[in-house]
Scaffold this motif. Structure first.
Motif, PDB file in Angstrom:
ATOM      1  N   GLU A 132       9.991  -9.760 -27.828  1.00 54.00           N
ATOM      2  CA  GLU A 132       8.718 -10.157 -27.249  1.00 54.00           C
ATOM      3  C   GLU A 132       8.913 -11.073 -26.048  1.00 54.00           C
ATOM      4  O   GLU A 132      10.003 -11.603 -25.799  1.00 54.00           O
ATOM      5  CB  GLU A 132       7.827 -10.820 -28.301  1.00 54.00           C
ATOM      6  N   LYS A 139       7.084  -9.283 -35.541  1.00 53.19           N
ATOM      7  CA  LYS A 139       7.373 -10.712 -35.457  1.00 53.19           C
ATOM      8  C   LYS A 139       8.667 -11.143 -36.149  1.00 53.19           C
ATOM      9  O   LYS A 139       9.169 -12.234 -35.881  1.00 53.19           O
ATOM     10  CB  LYS A 139       6.204 -11.507 -36.039  1.00 53.19           C
ATOM     11  N   LEU A 144      10.726 -14.139 -34.585  1.00 53.05           N
ATOM     12  CA  LEU A 144      10.707 -15.455 -35.219  1.00 53.05           C
ATOM     13  C   LEU A 144      12.122 -15.983 -35.427  1.00 53.05           C
ATOM     14  O   LEU A 144      12.378 -17.177 -35.279  1.00 53.05           O
ATOM     15  CB  LEU A 144       9.979 -15.378 -36.567  1.00 53.05           C
ATOM     16  N   ARG A 192       5.083 -22.245 -36.205  1.00 55.22           N
ATOM     17  CA  ARG A 192       5.105 -20.917 -35.596  1.00 55.22           C
ATOM     18  C   ARG A 192       5.114 -19.821 -36.666  1.00 55.22           C
ATOM     19  O   ARG A 192       4.458 -18.781 -36.520  1.00 55.22           O
ATOM     20  CB  ARG A 192       6.338 -20.800 -34.693  1.00 55.22           C
ATOM     21  N   ASN A 223       1.642 -19.207 -38.051  1.00 56.56           N
ATOM     22  CA  ASN A 223       0.807 -18.577 -37.038  1.00 56.56           C
ATOM     23  C   ASN A 223       1.101 -17.078 -36.954  1.00 56.56           C
ATOM     24  O   ASN A 223       0.180 -16.246 -36.928  1.00 56.56           O
ATOM     25  CB  ASN A 223       1.069 -19.230 -35.677  1.00 56.56           C
ATOM     26  N   ASP A 224       2.379 -16.714 -36.948  1.00 54.49           N
ATOM     27  CA  ASP A 224       2.738 -15.304 -36.870  1.00 54.49           C
ATOM     28  C   ASP A 224       2.467 -14.578 -38.181  1.00 54.49           C
ATOM     29  O   ASP A 224       2.146 -13.384 -38.194  1.00 54.49           O
ATOM     30  CB  ASP A 224       4.208 -15.165 -36.480  1.00 54.49           C
ATOM     31  N   GLN A 225       2.607 -15.282 -39.305  1.00 51.19           N
ATOM     32  CA  GLN A 225       2.250 -14.670 -40.589  1.00 51.19           C
ATOM     33  C   GLN A 225       0.770 -14.292 -40.597  1.00 51.19           C
ATOM     34  O   GLN A 225       0.386 -13.202 -41.054  1.00 51.19           O
ATOM     35  CB  GLN A 225       2.541 -15.633 -41.750  1.00 51.19           C
ATOM     36  N   SER A 283       0.215 -11.250 -38.333  1.00 52.99           N
ATOM     37  CA  SER A 283       0.749 -10.042 -38.953  1.00 52.99           C
ATOM     38  C   SER A 283      -0.113  -9.593 -40.128  1.00 52.99           C
ATOM     39  O   SER A 283      -0.368  -8.393 -40.321  1.00 52.99           O
ATOM     40  CB  SER A 283       2.187 -10.306 -39.424  1.00 52.99           C
ATOM     41  N   LEU A 330      -1.354 -13.469 -28.914  1.00 54.03           N
ATOM     42  CA  LEU A 330      -0.593 -13.465 -30.158  1.00 54.03           C
ATOM     43  C   LEU A 330       0.582 -12.495 -30.095  1.00 54.03           C
ATOM     44  O   LEU A 330       1.668 -12.772 -30.610  1.00 54.03           O
ATOM     45  CB  LEU A 330      -1.512 -13.117 -31.330  1.00 54.03           C
ATOM     46  N   GLY A 346       3.529 -13.959 -27.910  1.00 49.69           N
ATOM     47  CA  GLY A 346       4.369 -14.893 -28.644  1.00 49.69           C
ATOM     48  C   GLY A 346       4.734 -16.146 -27.879  1.00 49.69           C
ATOM     49  O   GLY A 346       5.701 -16.817 -28.234  1.00 49.69           O
ATOM     50  N   ASP A 353       4.858 -19.963 -26.660  1.00 51.64           N
ATOM     51  CA  ASP A 353       4.686 -21.235 -27.358  1.00 51.64           C
ATOM     52  C   ASP A 353       5.083 -22.356 -26.405  1.00 51.64           C
ATOM     53  O   ASP A 353       6.184 -22.331 -25.852  1.00 51.64           O
ATOM     54  CB  ASP A 353       5.561 -21.280 -28.616  1.00 51.64           C
TER      55      ASP A 353
END
Length: 411
Positions: free
Chosen positions: A64, A309, A313, A347, A350-352, A355, A399, A402, A404
Motif C-alpha cells: 500500500e 492490510k 501492517l 494502527r 484502525n485497520d481491523q 477490514s 483507509l 494506509g 499515517d
C-alpha cells in the motif's frame, strides 16, 4: 555480524553476541533486518525454513501507499519493490454491474505497488545479503530465554545438528501466528482478542490473465475476487463454507463458479497451480511486547484479508520497531521502545475495523441465505453510498491508502 561471546553458551556450544535477533525471514523480519542495516545496527536473522521455500511463499500482492513511501524514506524502494505501480482503481462488480472506485487519496508522492509477497521477500533477501547482512536459514529448535533481563538469549540448532547461542539486546518476533516467539511469552502476559467471521474462502492461484483492476464481486451466488499476481498469473477467491474441502472444488467447478460470480461468462481459464481453503478470522494480542521481545506482524495480529492490510501492517510494525531500536542505540532514547505496542495497536485496530467493515459488506451484500435480507439490504446501502457519495469514497480511499502521520518522518 555477530561477535564472539563464548562465555554465555552452554558447554561446547558456539556463542555469539549481536544487538537484535530477528526470528523469521518473511516480509516483517526481512524489513526489520534491512532497516536495521540501514541504521548501522547489527542483527542476525534466523529462519527455520530453507531459502527456496521462503522466497516462493505466495500471499499478499499489493504494497500500500504508506508502505511504499516508508521504503522510499529509507532509500530502499528501488531495490525491494518489484512490479508495476497500482493505478489506484478497484472494481466492484455487483450483480454483474461494474463500479470503479479510486483508492488514491490524492496526496503527493508514490502510490501503491502491485508487488507479490514472494517478489518482495526475494528482493528484501537479496538486498540484506548484498549489504552484508547475517541471514541463517534452516535454524531449527529455536528457543528464547531471559526475555525480561538485560541480555536475552536465543538458542537454535543448525541443519547439521550443531547447537548455537546468540545473546542480544532485543528480539524481534517476526515468525507469524504459529511461530515460537509468541509462545515464549508466559501465559497471562498477553491478552488475545479474536473473532471468527464464520466465512471460508477457497483461494486459487492460476496461470491465467490478470484483471485490468483488482476486482471484488458481489452476487446472489456468493462473493468472489480476482487479483493480479504477475503479468500472466492471477489469484482468485471464492466464498465457501469454512469447513469445506479443496477436493470438493475440481477445476471445472472452480471456473464455473468464478464465471458466474464475477459476471464474466468469457473469463479465461488456465492451469491451477495452488488451491487452499481457510477461515476468515481476526486476532490481536495486547501488548505486542514482553520484556525485550517485540512482536512484529502476524506474530501479534491477524487481519481478515479484505483490504489487503495483513502484510502492510507487518511493514508498519517493522518500521516503528527499527526506528525505536535506532533511537535507543544512537541516543539512549527509550521513548520509541516504550511506546511501540501502543503506537502499533492504534494502527492495528484502525485497520481491523476497516477490514471488518469491508468483509461484512461484500459478504452480507451477496447470498442472503447466510446474512438474511435485512443485513443484505444494509450492506447494499453501504455499497451504494460508496459508489455515489464523494465523502464516502474519500473515506474509503484514505483507509485503503494506509497513510499515517506518525510514519511520515524521514529516517
Amino acid at each position: 555480524m555477530a561477535e564472539n561471546a563464548g562465555e554465555l553458551a552452554e558447554p561446547g556450544e558456539p556463542a555469539e553476541s549481536t544487538t537484535v535477533v530477528v526470528i523469521g525471514a518473511g516480509p516483517a523480519g526481512l524489513t526489520v533486518a534491512n532497516l536495521l542495516r540501514r541504521s548501522g545496527i547489527d542483527c542476525v536473522v534466523l529462519e527455520r525454513r530453507s531459502r527456496e521455500y521462503v522466497t516462493q511463499r505466495q500471499r499478499a500482492g499489493i504494497v500500500e501507499t504508506r508502505a511504499v513511501r516508508m521504503f522510499e524514506a529509507w532509500g530502499l524502494a528501488d531495490r525491494v519493490l518489484g512490479g508495476p505501480p497500482h493505478d489506484g482503481i478497484l472494481e466492484f462488480r455487483v450483480d454483474g454491474e461494474s463500479h470503479l472506485v479510486s483508492d488514491s487519496d490524492g496526496s503527493e508522492g508514490p502510490g501503491a505497488r502491485l508487488c507479490p509477497q514472494q517478489v518482495l521477500v526475494q528482493n528484501l533477501t537479496a538486498t540484506y545479503l548484498a549489504d552484508g547482512g547475517d541471514l541463517r536459514f534452516e535454524a531449527l529448535d529455536v528457543s528464547l530465554h531471559d526475555l525480561t533481563g538485560d541480555r536475552p538469549t536465543v538458542r537454535y540448532r543448525t541443519a547439521d545438528g550443531t547447537r548455537s547461542t546468540l545473546t542480544c539486546d532485543f528480539v524481534a518476533g517476526c515468525d507469524g501466528d504459529h511461530g515460537v516467539s509468541r509462545t515464549a511469552v508466559p501465559e497471562g502476559a498477553l491478552t488475545a482478542h479474536s473473532l471468527d467471521h464464520g466465512i471460508g474462502w477457497l483461494t486459487v492461484l492460476a496461470d491465467a490473465p490478470p484483471p485490468a483492476h483488482p476486482l471484488l464481486a458481489v452476487s446472489a451466488h456468493g462473493f468472489a475476487a480476482h487479483f493480479p499476481r504477475g503479468p500472466h498469473s492471477s489469484r482468485y477467491y471464492l466464498q465457501c463454507p469454512p469447513d469445506d474441502r479443496t477436493d470438493a472444488w475440481p477445476d471445472a467447478r472452480v471456473w464455473d463458479a468464478l464465471r458466474s460470480r464475477l459476471g464474466d461468462p468469457a473469463l479465461a481459464s488456465g492451469p491451477i497451480t495452488d488451491r487452499e481453503i481457510f477461515r476468515l478470522r481476526s486476532l490481536v494480542h495486547d501488548p505486542m511486547q514482553h520484556g525485550r521481545l517485540f512482536l512484529v506482524g502476524d506474530a501479534a495480529h491477524i487481519v481478515s484479508p479484505m483490504g489487503g492490510k495483513g502484510m502492510n501492517l507487518a511493514l508498519y510494525d517493522a518500521d516503528l520497531f527499527a526506528r525505536a531500536v535506532r533511537d535507543f542505540v544512537d541516543d539512549q532514547d527509550e521513548t520509541g521502545l516504550r511506546a511501540y505496542s501502543r503506537r502499533c495497536l492504534r494502527r492495528v485496530w484502525n485497520d481491523q475495523e476497516f477490514s471488518h467493515w469491508l468483509t461484512r459488506t461484500v459478504h452480507d451484500a451477496g447470498d442472503d441465505t447466510r446474512s438474511g435480507p435485512f443485513l443484505r439490504n444494509l450492506a447494499r446501502a453501504r455499497l451504494d453510498r460508496l459508489f455515489t457519495s464523494r465523502a464516502a469514497a474519500g473515506a474509503f480511499a484514505e483507509l485503503m491508502t494506509g497513510l499515517d502521520p506518525e510514519s511520515s518522518r524521514i529516517p
